[in-house]
Design a protein around this motif. Structure first.
Motif, PDB file in Angstrom:
ATOM      1  N   VAL A  14      27.717  26.798 -12.811  1.00  0.00           N
ATOM      2  CA  VAL A  14      28.642  26.486 -11.711  1.00  0.00           C
ATOM      3  C   VAL A  14      29.826  27.454 -11.738  1.00  0.00           C
ATOM      4  CG1 VAL A  14      30.270  24.776 -10.821  1.00  0.00           C
ATOM      5  CG2 VAL A  14      27.987  24.062 -11.558  1.00  0.00           C
ATOM      6  N   ALA A  15      30.367  27.729 -12.931  1.00  0.00           N
ATOM      7  CA  ALA A  15      31.468  28.681 -13.067  1.00  0.00           C
ATOM      8  C   ALA A  15      31.047  30.069 -12.590  1.00  0.00           C
ATOM      9  CB  ALA A  15      31.933  28.738 -14.518  1.00  0.00           C
ATOM     10  N   THR A  16      29.807  30.436 -12.879  1.00  0.00           N
ATOM     11  CA  THR A  16      29.279  31.727 -12.424  1.00  0.00           C
ATOM     12  C   THR A  16      29.291  31.801 -10.902  1.00  0.00           C
ATOM     13  OG1 THR A  16      27.852  31.915 -14.371  1.00  0.00           O
ATOM     14  CG2 THR A  16      27.260  33.246 -12.448  1.00  0.00           C
ATOM     15  N   ILE A  17      28.895  30.721 -10.257  1.00  0.00           N
ATOM     16  CA  ILE A  17      28.913  30.673  -8.790  1.00  0.00           C
ATOM     17  C   ILE A  17      30.334  30.841  -8.265  1.00  0.00           C
ATOM     18  CG2 ILE A  17      28.502  29.170  -6.794  1.00  0.00           C
ATOM     19  CD1 ILE A  17      26.186  27.917  -8.457  1.00  0.00           C
ATOM     20  N   ALA A 108      28.176  39.199 -16.103  1.00  0.00           N
ATOM     21  CA  ALA A 108      27.930  40.201 -15.058  1.00  0.00           C
ATOM     22  C   ALA A 108      28.854  39.998 -13.867  1.00  0.00           C
ATOM     23  CB  ALA A 108      26.474  40.145 -14.613  1.00  0.00           C
ATOM     24  N   MET A 109      29.183  38.745 -13.560  1.00  0.00           N
ATOM     25  CA  MET A 109      30.114  38.473 -12.463  1.00  0.00           C
ATOM     26  C   MET A 109      31.495  39.059 -12.743  1.00  0.00           C
ATOM     27  SD  MET A 109      28.521  36.969 -10.033  1.00  0.00           S
ATOM     28  CE  MET A 109      27.130  37.983 -10.485  1.00  0.00           C
ATOM     29  N   PHE A 222      39.009  28.987 -10.776  1.00  0.00           N
ATOM     30  CA  PHE A 222      38.662  27.819 -11.595  1.00  0.00           C
ATOM     31  C   PHE A 222      37.419  28.117 -12.426  1.00  0.00           C
ATOM     32  CE2 PHE A 222      41.029  25.501  -8.161  1.00  0.00           C
ATOM     33  CZ  PHE A 222      42.049  25.038  -8.978  1.00  0.00           C
ATOM     34  N   GLY A 223      36.502  28.900 -11.871  1.00  0.00           N
ATOM     35  CA  GLY A 223      35.339  29.318 -12.634  1.00  0.00           C
ATOM     36  C   GLY A 223      35.660  30.463 -13.570  1.00  0.00           C
ATOM     37  N   PHE A 224      36.522  31.366 -13.118  1.00  0.00           N
ATOM     38  CA  PHE A 224      36.906  32.530 -13.926  1.00  0.00           C
ATOM     39  C   PHE A 224      37.546  32.083 -15.236  1.00  0.00           C
ATOM     40  CE2 PHE A 224      39.142  36.429 -14.981  1.00  0.00           C
ATOM     41  CZ  PHE A 224      38.344  37.431 -14.439  1.00  0.00           C
ATOM     42  N   GLY A 227      35.404  28.626 -16.719  1.00  0.00           N
ATOM     43  CA  GLY A 227      34.139  29.029 -17.331  1.00  0.00           C
ATOM     44  C   GLY A 227      34.324  29.755 -18.638  1.00  0.00           C
ATOM     45  N   SER A 228      35.484  30.360 -18.830  1.00  0.00           N
ATOM     46  CA  SER A 228      35.752  31.106 -20.057  1.00  0.00           C
ATOM     47  C   SER A 228      35.944  30.214 -21.271  1.00  0.00           C
ATOM     48  CB  SER A 228      36.986  32.011 -19.868  1.00  0.00           C
ATOM     49  OG  SER A 228      36.706  33.015 -18.907  1.00  0.00           O
ATOM     50  N   VAL A 229      36.004  28.901 -21.057  1.00  0.00           N
ATOM     51  CA  VAL A 229      35.954  27.964 -22.178  1.00  0.00           C
ATOM     52  C   VAL A 229      34.596  28.068 -22.869  1.00  0.00           C
ATOM     53  CG1 VAL A 229      35.985  25.500 -22.800  1.00  0.00           C
ATOM     54  CG2 VAL A 229      37.626  26.402 -21.135  1.00  0.00           C
ATOM     55  N   LEU A 230      33.586  28.504 -22.085  1.00  0.00           N
ATOM     56  CA  LEU A 230      32.206  28.729 -22.562  1.00  0.00           C
ATOM     57  C   LEU A 230      31.504  27.440 -22.968  1.00  0.00           C
ATOM     58  CD1 LEU A 230      32.687  32.023 -24.622  1.00  0.00           C
ATOM     59  CD2 LEU A 230      32.130  31.751 -22.197  1.00  0.00           C
ATOM     60  N   SER A 231      31.996  26.340 -22.425  1.00  0.00           N
ATOM     61  CA  SER A 231      31.331  25.054 -22.576  1.00  0.00           C
ATOM     62  C   SER A 231      31.954  24.114 -21.557  1.00  0.00           C
ATOM     63  CB  SER A 231      31.500  24.492 -23.994  1.00  0.00           C
ATOM     64  OG  SER A 231      32.805  23.963 -24.175  1.00  0.00           O
ATOM     65  N   ALA A 232      31.419  22.891 -21.479  1.00  0.00           N
ATOM     66  CA  ALA A 232      31.975  21.888 -20.570  1.00  0.00           C
ATOM     67  C   ALA A 232      32.916  20.939 -21.301  1.00  0.00           C
ATOM     68  CB  ALA A 232      30.844  21.113 -19.904  1.00  0.00           C
TER      69      ALA A 232
END
Length: 409
Positions: A14-17, A108-109, A222-224, A227-232
């Motif tokens: 989801v963060a990637t999106i 990659a994003m 919010f994903g950038f 997502g960098s937490v690298l977990s939920a």
């Protein structure tokens, strides 16, 4: 255990999106802050850059950035061309938070973002072919090498007090900012921007589109950062969402107050870039900052943008969208702020942050400088005056973004 792994991996996708959507934000912001006659060119660059990022990162970038434990503490490492699936690539044996493919696509994003930053600073006068060539090399080689220095276990990660950059104030945004500064300087200003009478403002053609772009970027951030937490991880992801938002909001007010004091008007473009400056500023330490820390970092970042825009105009570095001010100045400030605020604050951390800022700056300036200067002296990087006045859309692409409103001459 399997359920937790699935939830973690799902959040990473989801963060990637969300990060992918940021490219639409960049395209909208840059198009809105430039002139109508260059809109197709802006959209083309912001369409081709994600494609360049994905292909080059798959072919060479990912293995440059994450070469493996054998290169720990190094300046450079390479694990080979292409993507090779490791054993257990789709289980928690690879990583507790994500699969190998999720790891790749999320990173990659990020990769394409650096070249997107350069796009805005060199807008309205750079030749498309040389820009694409630069972007390929910058995304394929420069960004992954810098990323390896920290995120891939390189020398910045093995300092006595490790350099800290949670989601990339330096590793992503300053990398793009340094490339943007070099490109804008070597390219020179747009025709008519700086005259004997002083600086001539060249307004963008669509402020609603620029505003949409900023909100898309804020949304994607919010994903950038999250997502960098690298977990939920519930606590940390929610904290990062809050620190990210507070810094963005404070950045808006920092830019608003400083620009009003300086120019005596309410400048929407300054506020938009102030939001982005707050976002860039908090990116280095979003996970280690308190709420008030985030507000201070964002507010100062937003105020700095106003002074940075004025400064670059004074030295005649023409940046149509303020990308250098937002991503370079904001990135440096945010990286330094890790040593001044939050859980890691201390003089030792400040020194490590300065080492990282300097190392990345020197490498990126040299890398971008060699490429842009070589292109300038060979094929040329700037369109001629007639093409610039007529617009890049009709000359580089043979079409217009708004044909129903185009002049007949």
């Amino acid at each position: 255990m399997q359920e937790l792994f699935t939830v973690n991996n799902l959040w990473m996708m989801v963060a990637t999106i969300l990060v992918f959507i940021m490219h639409l934000g960049f395209a909208s912001l840059e198009a809105g802050l430039t002139r109508a006659k260059n809109t197709v060119n802006i959209l083309f660059k912001n369409t081709i850059i994600p494609a360049i990022g994905l292909l080059t990162y798959a072919f060479v970038g990912f293995n440059l950035m994450y070469p493996g434990a054998a290169f720990e503490g190094s300046f450079f490492g390479f694990a080979g061309f292409g993507l090779s699936l490791p054993e257990g690539w789709d289980t928690s044996n690879y990583n507790e938070g994500y699969t190998f493919f999720t790891d790749f696509i999320f990173q990659a994003m990020f990769a394409a973002t650096a070249a997107t930053i350069v796009s805005g600073a060199v807008a309205e006068r750079i030749k498309l072919g040389p820009f694409i060539f630069f972007s390929i090399l910058y995304v394929a080689i420069c960004y992954p090498i810098v990323g390896m220095w920290k995120w891939g276990g390189g020398f910045l990660n093995t300092l006595d007090i490790p350099f800290y950059d949670f989601a990339g104030s330096t590793i992503v945004h300053s990398v793009g900012g340094w490339g943007a500064l070099v490109g804008a300087y070597l390219l020179g200003p747009r025709f008519g921007k700086y005259t004997e009478k002083g600086m001539n403002a060249i307004p963008g053609h669509n402020l609603p589109l620029a505003t949409l772009g900023v909100f898309l970027l804020w949304f994607g951030w919010f994903g950038f950062n999250g997502g960098s937490v690298l977990s939920a991880d519930p606590g940390l992801v929610s904290k990062v969402f809050v620190t990210t938002s507070l810094a963005a909001a404070a950045g808006a007010f920092g830019a608003l107050i400083v620009s009003y004091i300086k120019f005596k008007n309410y400048d929407i473009t300054m506020v938009l870039n102030g939001i982005l400056a707050g976002l860039v500023g908090i990116t280095a330490g979003a996970d280690v900052m308190g709420l008030m820390d985030s507000v201070i970092i964002g507010f100062i970042g937003g105020g700095l943008i106003v002074f940075a825009v004025v400064f670059f105009d004074k030295i005649k570095v023409d940046d149509p969208v303020g990308a250098i001010s937002v991503h370079l100045v904001g990135g440096i400030w945010g990286t330094l702020a890790v040593g001044l605020f939050g859980d890691l604050a201390g003089m030792g951390q400040v020194i490590s942050q300065l080492i990282g800022i300097a190392a990345v700056g020197v490498f990126c300036v040299l890398f971008a400088g060699v490429i842009f200067y070589t292109l300038k002296k060979t094929v040329g990087i700037k369109v001629d005056e007639r093409e610039e006045i007529e617009g890049l859309d009709i000359n580089e692409h043979g079409m217009r973004a708004y044909p129903d409103f185009a002049s007949k001459d």
